[in-house]
Design a protein around this motif. Sequence first.
Motif, PDB file in Angstrom:
ATOM      1  N   UNK A 188       0.889  -1.575   0.156  1.00  0.00           N
ATOM      2  CA  UNK A 188       0.046   0.015  -0.131  1.00  0.00           C
ATOM      3  C   UNK A 188       0.955   1.138   0.000  1.00  0.00           C
ATOM      4  N   UNK A 189       1.946   1.127   0.832  1.00  0.00           N
ATOM      5  CA  UNK A 189       3.113   2.426   0.915  1.00  0.00           C
ATOM      6  C   UNK A 189       3.532   2.623  -0.377  1.00  0.00           C
ATOM      7  N   UNK A 190       3.904   1.545  -1.214  1.00  0.00           N
ATOM      8  CA  UNK A 190       4.429   1.956  -2.746  1.00  0.00           C
ATOM      9  C   UNK A 190       3.489   2.532  -3.598  1.00  0.00           C
ATOM     10  N   UNK A 191       2.039   1.985  -3.586  1.00  0.00           N
ATOM     11  CA  UNK A 191       1.108   2.624  -4.369  1.00  0.00           C
ATOM     12  C   UNK A 191       0.437   3.854  -3.970  1.00  0.00           C
ATOM     13  N   UNK A 226      -7.373 -10.573 -10.386  1.00  0.00           N
ATOM     14  CA  UNK A 226      -5.759 -10.706  -9.812  1.00  0.00           C
ATOM     15  C   UNK A 226      -4.981  -9.632 -10.487  1.00  0.00           C
ATOM     16  N   UNK A 227      -4.106  -9.142  -9.696  1.00  0.00           N
ATOM     17  CA  UNK A 227      -3.184  -7.982 -10.277  1.00  0.00           C
ATOM     18  C   UNK A 227      -2.105  -8.832 -10.999  1.00  0.00           C
ATOM     19  N   UNK A 228      -2.075  -8.441 -12.103  1.00  0.00           N
ATOM     20  CA  UNK A 228      -1.000  -9.177 -12.927  1.00  0.00           C
ATOM     21  C   UNK A 228       0.315  -8.114 -13.299  1.00  0.00           C
ATOM     22  N   UNK A 229       1.366  -8.539 -13.546  1.00  0.00           N
ATOM     23  CA  UNK A 229       2.605  -7.836 -14.124  1.00  0.00           C
ATOM     24  C   UNK A 229       3.431  -8.679 -15.303  1.00  0.00           C
ATOM     25  N   UNK A 230       3.948  -7.620 -16.007  1.00  0.00           N
ATOM     26  CA  UNK A 230       4.854  -8.065 -17.038  1.00  0.00           C
ATOM     27  C   UNK A 230       6.233  -8.605 -16.454  1.00  0.00           C
ATOM     28  N   UNK A 231       6.621  -9.603 -17.123  1.00  0.00           N
ATOM     29  CA  UNK A 231       7.974 -10.119 -16.523  1.00  0.00           C
ATOM     30  C   UNK A 231       9.367  -9.367 -17.237  1.00  0.00           C
ATOM     31  N   UNK A 232       8.848  -7.983 -17.933  1.00  0.00           N
ATOM     32  CA  UNK A 232      10.065  -7.450 -18.508  1.00  0.00           C
ATOM     33  C   UNK A 232       9.128  -5.924 -18.580  1.00  0.00           C
ATOM     34  N   UNK A 233      10.255  -4.984 -18.849  1.00  0.00           N
ATOM     35  CA  UNK A 233       9.591  -3.605 -19.323  1.00  0.00           C
ATOM     36  C   UNK A 233       9.846  -2.902 -18.075  1.00  0.00           C
ATOM     37  N   UNK A 274      -2.593   3.098 -20.405  1.00  0.00           N
ATOM     38  CA  UNK A 274      -1.981   4.206 -20.691  1.00  0.00           C
ATOM     39  C   UNK A 274      -0.505   4.076 -20.216  1.00  0.00           C
ATOM     40  N   UNK A 275      -0.268   3.608 -19.102  1.00  0.00           N
ATOM     41  CA  UNK A 275       0.831   3.507 -18.447  1.00  0.00           C
ATOM     42  C   UNK A 275       1.863   2.385 -18.789  1.00  0.00           C
ATOM     43  N   UNK A 276       1.027   1.207 -19.596  1.00  0.00           N
ATOM     44  CA  UNK A 276       1.787   0.091 -19.822  1.00  0.00           C
ATOM     45  C   UNK A 276       2.131  -0.070 -21.260  1.00  0.00           C
ATOM     46  N   UNK A 277       1.070   0.258 -22.207  1.00  0.00           N
ATOM     47  CA  UNK A 277       1.281  -0.114 -23.823  1.00  0.00           C
ATOM     48  C   UNK A 277       0.694   0.935 -24.494  1.00  0.00           C
ATOM     49  N   UNK A 278       1.081   0.776 -25.827  1.00  0.00           N
ATOM     50  CA  UNK A 278       0.530   1.764 -26.880  1.00  0.00           C
ATOM     51  C   UNK A 278      -0.838   1.243 -27.033  1.00  0.00           C
ATOM     52  N   UNK A 279      -1.776   2.034 -27.721  1.00  0.00           N
ATOM     53  CA  UNK A 279      -3.122   1.606 -27.776  1.00  0.00           C
ATOM     54  C   UNK A 279      -3.568   0.311 -28.852  1.00  0.00           C
ATOM     55  N   UNK A 307       9.740  -0.224 -14.909  1.00  0.00           N
ATOM     56  CA  UNK A 307       9.070  -0.136 -13.406  1.00  0.00           C
ATOM     57  C   UNK A 307       8.087   0.640 -13.187  1.00  0.00           C
ATOM     58  N   UNK A 308       7.102   0.357 -12.244  1.00  0.00           N
ATOM     59  CA  UNK A 308       5.984   1.244 -11.899  1.00  0.00           C
ATOM     60  C   UNK A 308       5.514   1.013 -10.414  1.00  0.00           C
ATOM     61  N   UNK A 309       4.885   1.825  -9.787  1.00  0.00           N
ATOM     62  CA  UNK A 309       4.443   1.554  -8.407  1.00  0.00           C
ATOM     63  C   UNK A 309       3.440   0.503  -8.703  1.00  0.00           C
ATOM     64  N   UNK A 310       3.510  -0.636  -7.971  1.00  0.00           N
ATOM     65  CA  UNK A 310       2.578  -1.857  -7.817  1.00  0.00           C
ATOM     66  C   UNK A 310       3.222  -2.780  -8.851  1.00  0.00           C
ATOM     67  N   UNK A 311       4.051  -2.822  -9.596  1.00  0.00           N
ATOM     68  CA  UNK A 311       4.748  -3.814 -10.537  1.00  0.00           C
ATOM     69  C   UNK A 311       5.196  -4.900  -9.545  1.00  0.00           C
ATOM     70  N   UNK A 312       4.835  -5.979  -9.941  1.00  0.00           N
ATOM     71  CA  UNK A 312       5.404  -7.240  -9.126  1.00  0.00           C
ATOM     72  C   UNK A 312       6.069  -8.342  -9.994  1.00  0.00           C
ATOM     73  N   UNK A 313       5.914  -9.740  -9.231  1.00  0.00           N
ATOM     74  CA  UNK A 313       6.270 -10.737 -10.046  1.00  0.00           C
ATOM     75  C   UNK A 313       4.998 -11.780 -10.385  1.00  0.00           C
TER      76      UNK A 313
END
Length: 285
Positions: free
Chosen positions: A28-31, A151-158, A217-222, A160-166
């Motif tokens: 929560x602090x990270x986000x 479920x929160x999901x994250x990319x294995x590469x790319x 918007x924070x992750x990919x092109x449209x 970093x941003x608040x909340x990104x995980x594994x």
Amino acid sequence: MIIDSHTHIFSKDLIDRRNELTERDERFRECYASPKAKMVTAAELVQEMERAGIARAVVTGYAFADGTLCAASNDHIIEAIKAFPDKLVGLAAIQPLEGDKALYEAERCYLAGLRGLGELTADGQGFDLTEPALFRDLAALTAKYKGVIMLHASEPLGHLYPGKGKTTPDKILALAQHHPECNIIAAHWGGGLPFYELMPEIAKALSNLYYDTAATTYLYRFGIFRAVCDLAGAHKILWASDYPLLGQARLLERVRGEAMLNEIELEQILGGNAARLLGLEEKGE
């Protein structure tokens, strides 16, 4: 009907306790430690929805590592759907590691009218999605109530941003394989999982899994919209803003103008799929 499938709201009490919560929960602090990270109430969300022309929104609170805080968040979600029954659809936060306590909290929320569990965060809550037994009872309960697990999901590469995980595609896939009876929403485009649906055995295993577009918007092109339509099918995509992280009206405008979707695909993604998945069609909504 336009449905935003992923938003976050908090009670006034939890908003006022932001500093305390950042001390109690590392994720929560990270986000939310930054004062620029918005926290909004149900009423503020509904005002934004009216400005953007959105009929319904799926609301979540925050999946804290402490189940007691999850329950406090859920209390506000329950009150919110009572206050705005024609606007809001609620999901409950639970701590899966708490076993029977989590199961009790999940059923309490289902009986109160919530439609699923989420947005659960394996990284912040410390659970392992690849553990077959962890979600056994929760998945069965969710199937019983015809709910969903988000479920929160994250990319294995790319970047970093608040909340990104594994919580990467392989782990989301493991949950889907262990619990085919349960509908699952992999938030944030599943961390890239749609690509693997080109493999027939993966597409089969993910037949009950959907992708939401939160934080695009924070992750990919449209172009991600067109790409995932071609990879997995428009019927599996749920439009979502992650409000208040992103403004709903501007995001809608960009999807309509930049996502390269035809009218049928837009209808499915902007609301039709969510209405079917959440059972809103059964009430003629």
